[in-house]
Write a protein that holds these residues in place. Structure first.
Motif, short mmCIF file in Angstrom:
data_model
loop_
_atom_site.label_atom_id
_atom_site.label_comp_id
_atom_site.label_asym_id
_atom_site.label_seq_id
_atom_site.Cartn_x
_atom_site.Cartn_y
_atom_site.Cartn_z
N GLU A 186 49.23 38.49 51.86
CA GLU A 186 48.18 37.50 51.69
C GLU A 186 46.90 38.14 51.16
O GLU A 186 46.21 37.57 50.32
N SER A 187 46.59 39.33 51.68
CA SER A 187 45.39 40.03 51.21
C SER A 187 45.53 40.41 49.74
O SER A 187 44.62 40.17 48.94
N TRP A 188 46.68 41.00 49.38
CA TRP A 188 46.90 41.40 47.99
C TRP A 188 46.79 40.19 47.07
O TRP A 188 46.14 40.25 46.02
N SER A 189 47.40 39.11 47.47
CA SER A 189 47.34 37.89 46.66
C SER A 189 45.89 37.43 46.47
O SER A 189 45.49 37.04 45.37
N ASN A 190 45.11 37.49 47.53
CA ASN A 190 43.69 37.12 47.44
C ASN A 190 42.93 38.04 46.49
O ASN A 190 42.09 37.60 45.72
N TRP A 191 43.23 39.35 46.54
CA TRP A 191 42.54 40.30 45.67
C TRP A 191 42.88 40.05 44.21
O TRP A 191 42.03 40.17 43.35
N ARG A 198 37.54 44.04 51.93
CA ARG A 198 36.43 44.42 52.81
C ARG A 198 36.15 45.91 52.72
O ARG A 198 35.02 46.33 52.70
N ASP A 199 37.22 46.70 52.74
CA ASP A 199 37.07 48.16 52.65
C ASP A 199 37.74 48.61 51.36
O ASP A 199 38.87 49.09 51.35
N LEU A 200 37.03 48.44 50.26
CA LEU A 200 37.57 48.69 48.94
C LEU A 200 38.14 50.10 48.80
O LEU A 200 39.24 50.28 48.29
N ASP A 233 39.31 52.21 51.05
CA ASP A 233 40.53 52.38 51.83
C ASP A 233 41.70 51.67 51.14
O ASP A 233 42.80 52.22 51.05
N VAL A 234 41.48 50.47 50.67
CA VAL A 234 42.52 49.70 49.99
C VAL A 234 42.97 50.41 48.72
O VAL A 234 44.17 50.56 48.47
N VAL A 235 42.02 50.87 47.93
CA VAL A 235 42.35 51.57 46.68
C VAL A 235 43.15 52.84 46.97
O VAL A 235 44.11 53.16 46.27
N GLU A 236 42.76 53.56 48.01
CA GLU A 236 43.49 54.77 48.39
C GLU A 236 44.93 54.45 48.77
O GLU A 236 45.87 55.15 48.35
N LYS A 237 45.15 53.41 49.56
CA LYS A 237 46.50 53.01 49.96
C LYS A 237 47.34 52.60 48.75
O LYS A 237 48.52 52.96 48.66
#
Length: 95
Positions: free
Chosen positions: A48-53, A60-62, A64-68
């Motif tokens: 759901e988060s990926w779809s929203n992005w 919220r934590d750009l 951290d998300v980019v690193e993952k």
């Protein structure tokens, strides 16, 4: 139309914007034409988060998300974060 120094680029065709949502879609394609669910699972993120992005919401934590995503899909972190030139498709990618 002659090509010269005063030639103007054609404005009748769309040029996709270099945005995080566009880079996320390209990252999924590059990683094997993954679905949103597959990419999110591989990166330890919620579908759901990926779809929203991909629809334009900011994580919220750009960082951290980019690193993952960078680790999960083997995508360059800086390109994912800032955008920029795409790789030359004629040049083999480093493994």
């Amino acid at each position: 139309m002659s090509v010269g120094s005063d030639a103007q680029p054609s404005t009748d065709r769309a040029i996709p914007a270099d945005t995080l949502p566009a880079r996320l879609m390209l990252a999924r394609l590059h990683a094997g034409n993954l679905t949103v669910s597959q990419a999110a699972e591989r990166c330890g993120l919620l579908r759901e988060s990926w779809s929203n992005w991909e629809r334009g919401m900011k994580p919220r934590d750009l960082l951290d998300v980019v690193e993952k995503i960078s680790e999960g899909l083997s995508i360059d972190r800086d390109w994912l974060l800032f955008g920029g030139q795409l790789a030359d498709p004629r040049r083999p990618r480093a493994e």
